[in-house]
Design a protein around this motif. Structure first.
Motif, PDB file in Angstrom:
ATOM      1  N   GLU A 195     -84.332  66.121 -46.056  1.00  0.00           N
ATOM      2  CA  GLU A 195     -83.307  67.135 -45.797  1.00  0.00           C
ATOM      3  C   GLU A 195     -83.848  68.202 -44.843  1.00  0.00           C
ATOM      4  N   ASP A 196     -85.069  68.671 -45.101  1.00  0.00           N
ATOM      5  CA  ASP A 196     -85.671  69.693 -44.247  1.00  0.00           C
ATOM      6  C   ASP A 196     -85.859  69.172 -42.824  1.00  0.00           C
ATOM      7  N   GLY A 197     -86.382  67.966 -42.708  1.00  0.00           N
ATOM      8  CA  GLY A 197     -86.614  67.401 -41.381  1.00  0.00           C
ATOM      9  C   GLY A 197     -85.329  67.178 -40.611  1.00  0.00           C
ATOM     10  N   LEU A 198     -84.322  66.642 -41.264  1.00  0.00           N
ATOM     11  CA  LEU A 198     -83.040  66.415 -40.604  1.00  0.00           C
ATOM     12  C   LEU A 198     -82.397  67.736 -40.199  1.00  0.00           C
ATOM     13  N   GLY A 199     -82.514  68.724 -41.087  1.00  0.00           N
ATOM     14  CA  GLY A 199     -81.945  70.034 -40.782  1.00  0.00           C
ATOM     15  C   GLY A 199     -82.562  70.671 -39.554  1.00  0.00           C
ATOM     16  N   LEU A 200     -83.872  70.498 -39.381  1.00  0.00           N
ATOM     17  CA  LEU A 200     -84.534  71.023 -38.187  1.00  0.00           C
ATOM     18  C   LEU A 200     -83.960  70.400 -36.922  1.00  0.00           C
ATOM     19  N   HIS A 201     -83.696  69.112 -36.958  1.00  0.00           N
ATOM     20  CA  HIS A 201     -83.123  68.442 -35.789  1.00  0.00           C
ATOM     21  C   HIS A 201     -81.711  68.958 -35.492  1.00  0.00           C
ATOM     22  N   VAL A 202     -80.954  69.266 -36.534  1.00  0.00           N
ATOM     23  CA  VAL A 202     -79.582  69.756 -36.350  1.00  0.00           C
ATOM     24  C   VAL A 202     -79.570  71.156 -35.745  1.00  0.00           C
ATOM     25  N   THR A 203     -80.568  71.981 -36.081  1.00  0.00           N
ATOM     26  CA  THR A 203     -80.554  73.384 -35.662  1.00  0.00           C
ATOM     27  C   THR A 203     -81.363  73.672 -34.405  1.00  0.00           C
ATOM     28  N   GLN A 204     -81.896  72.654 -33.756  1.00  0.00           N
ATOM     29  CA  GLN A 204     -82.616  72.888 -32.503  1.00  0.00           C
ATOM     30  C   GLN A 204     -81.668  73.379 -31.408  1.00  0.00           C
ATOM     31  N   ALA A 205     -82.253  74.017 -30.391  1.00  0.00           N
ATOM     32  CA  ALA A 205     -81.437  74.517 -29.276  1.00  0.00           C
ATOM     33  C   ALA A 205     -80.626  73.390 -28.646  1.00  0.00           C
ATOM     34  N   VAL A 206     -81.250  72.216 -28.542  1.00  0.00           N
ATOM     35  CA  VAL A 206     -80.535  71.008 -28.119  1.00  0.00           C
ATOM     36  C   VAL A 206     -80.670  70.017 -29.273  1.00  0.00           C
ATOM     37  N   PRO A 207     -79.688  69.982 -30.173  1.00  0.00           N
ATOM     38  CA  PRO A 207     -79.800  69.150 -31.377  1.00  0.00           C
ATOM     39  C   PRO A 207     -79.950  67.667 -31.049  1.00  0.00           C
ATOM     40  N   THR A 208     -80.832  66.996 -31.774  1.00  0.00           N
ATOM     41  CA  THR A 208     -80.972  65.544 -31.622  1.00  0.00           C
ATOM     42  C   THR A 208     -80.043  64.794 -32.567  1.00  0.00           C
ATOM     43  N   LEU A 209     -79.490  65.538 -33.535  1.00  0.00           N
ATOM     44  CA  LEU A 209     -78.507  64.995 -34.475  1.00  0.00           C
ATOM     45  C   LEU A 209     -77.442  66.048 -34.710  1.00  0.00           C
ATOM     46  N   ASP A 210     -76.219  65.620 -35.022  1.00  0.00           N
ATOM     47  CA  ASP A 210     -75.241  66.599 -35.482  1.00  0.00           C
ATOM     48  C   ASP A 210     -75.189  66.543 -37.004  1.00  0.00           C
ATOM     49  N   ALA A 211     -74.438  67.438 -37.600  1.00  0.00           N
ATOM     50  CA  ALA A 211     -74.414  67.550 -39.051  1.00  0.00           C
ATOM     51  C   ALA A 211     -73.930  66.266 -39.717  1.00  0.00           C
ATOM     52  N   GLY A 212     -72.934  65.625 -39.123  1.00  0.00           N
ATOM     53  CA  GLY A 212     -72.407  64.391 -39.694  1.00  0.00           C
ATOM     54  C   GLY A 212     -73.422  63.265 -39.684  1.00  0.00           C
ATOM     55  N   GLN A 213     -74.159  63.137 -38.592  1.00  0.00           N
ATOM     56  CA  GLN A 213     -75.187  62.103 -38.505  1.00  0.00           C
ATOM     57  C   GLN A 213     -76.299  62.348 -39.519  1.00  0.00           C
ATOM     58  N   ALA A 214     -76.706  63.601 -39.646  1.00  0.00           N
ATOM     59  CA  ALA A 214     -77.758  63.942 -40.610  1.00  0.00           C
ATOM     60  C   ALA A 214     -77.306  63.615 -42.026  1.00  0.00           C
ATOM     61  N   GLU A 215     -76.063  63.921 -42.326  1.00  0.00           N
ATOM     62  CA  GLU A 215     -75.544  63.638 -43.664  1.00  0.00           C
ATOM     63  C   GLU A 215     -75.543  62.136 -43.936  1.00  0.00           C
ATOM     64  N   ARG A 216     -75.101  61.359 -42.972  1.00  0.00           N
ATOM     65  CA  ARG A 216     -75.049  59.910 -43.186  1.00  0.00           C
ATOM     66  C   ARG A 216     -76.438  59.321 -43.400  1.00  0.00           C
ATOM     67  N   LEU A 217     -77.426  59.810 -42.657  1.00  0.00           N
ATOM     68  CA  LEU A 217     -78.792  59.325 -42.828  1.00  0.00           C
ATOM     69  C   LEU A 217     -79.323  59.640 -44.217  1.00  0.00           C
ATOM     70  N   LEU A 218     -79.061  60.839 -44.687  1.00  0.00           N
ATOM     71  CA  LEU A 218     -79.545  61.223 -46.010  1.00  0.00           C
ATOM     72  C   LEU A 218     -78.796  60.471 -47.105  1.00  0.00           C
ATOM     73  N   LEU A 219     -77.502  60.267 -46.914  1.00  0.00           N
ATOM     74  CA  LEU A 219     -76.723  59.503 -47.889  1.00  0.00           C
ATOM     75  C   LEU A 219     -77.181  58.045 -47.945  1.00  0.00           C
ATOM     76  N   THR A 220     -77.586  57.509 -46.797  1.00  0.00           N
ATOM     77  CA  THR A 220     -78.093  56.133 -46.780  1.00  0.00           C
ATOM     78  C   THR A 220     -79.353  56.015 -47.621  1.00  0.00           C
TER      79      THR A 220
END
Length: 208
Positions: free
Chosen positions: A164-189
């Motif tokens: 969760e922490d790692g995915l969240g960092l990617h979502v909040t970067q100046a240029v996100p590598t993931l959006d919130a929906g993608q991060a959620e799906r990865l964690l749910l998987t």
């Protein structure tokens, strides 16, 4: 009659001003004058209530940790179904986007945890509270036969928090590598893999 002290109110105002300053400038570049400007006070007045900028930022961190934990604990406690509790826990922990103020604030303040034991202690406290909450949900699901855990609940809970922490960092970067929906799906998987339960296709899923 002496006037009542406004120290508590002023300290609260400074904590709010420091929170805004961190979000605007970041922790690394933050200066005392940045907080003073946000509070419309002199730097000397800020130091009257907080002897050092680090003391003020510790209060900001403590407040942010409490807000984050309490909101997640409330979201989890309101749902009796372990599947929905786990789904709600995941959604409440991931940033809503790159501008999620509370998550960005926690990530910024976490920068100090690498060099200041006091900040590190708060960071550890935040982590352990999340692990405990995840573990309680997983244990409840296993006890009722809803989840079939691949490992002990504590290990899986810690993995969920770290992912969760790692995915969240990617979502909040100046240029996100993931959006919130993608991060959620990865964690749910991952959660589905370790619980044997499909969380993405619960009947009547809550919308983000």
């Amino acid at each position: 009659m002496a006037r009542p002290s406004r120290a508590h109110e002023k300290r609260a105002e400074l904590v709010a001003a420091a929170r805004r300053a961190v979000l605007r400038h970041g922790v690394v570049d933050l200066r005392l004058r940045d907080v003073a400007e946000q509070a419309d006070m002199s730097a000397g007045s800020v130091l009257y209530y907080f002897p050092a900028l680090t003391d003020l930022l510790k209060e900001v961190q403590h407040e942010a940790v409490e807000r984050f934990c309490v909101e997640r604990e409330r979201a989890a406690s309101e749902e009796p179904d372990p599947r929905r509790r786990l789904l709600g826990m995941i959604r409440a922990g991931l940033p809503a986007g790159s501008d999620d103020e509370l998550c960005v604030l926690l990530y910024e303040l976490g920068t100090y945890a690498r060099r200041d034991p006091a900040y590190s202690a708060q960071h550890i406290r935040l982590c352990e509270r999340q692990v405990t909450l995840y573990a309680s949900i997983l244990e409840a699901g296993a006890a009722t036969g809803v989840f079939t855990l691949t490992r002990d609940a504590a290990t899986l809970a810690r993995n969920l928090v770290m992912l969760e922490d790692g995915l969240g960092l990617h979502v909040t970067q100046a240029v996100p590598t993931l959006d919130a929906g993608q991060a959620e799906r990865l964690l749910l998987t991952y959660a589905a893999d370790v619980t044997g339960c499909d969380l993405e296709n619960l009947e009547g899923p809550e919308e983000r």
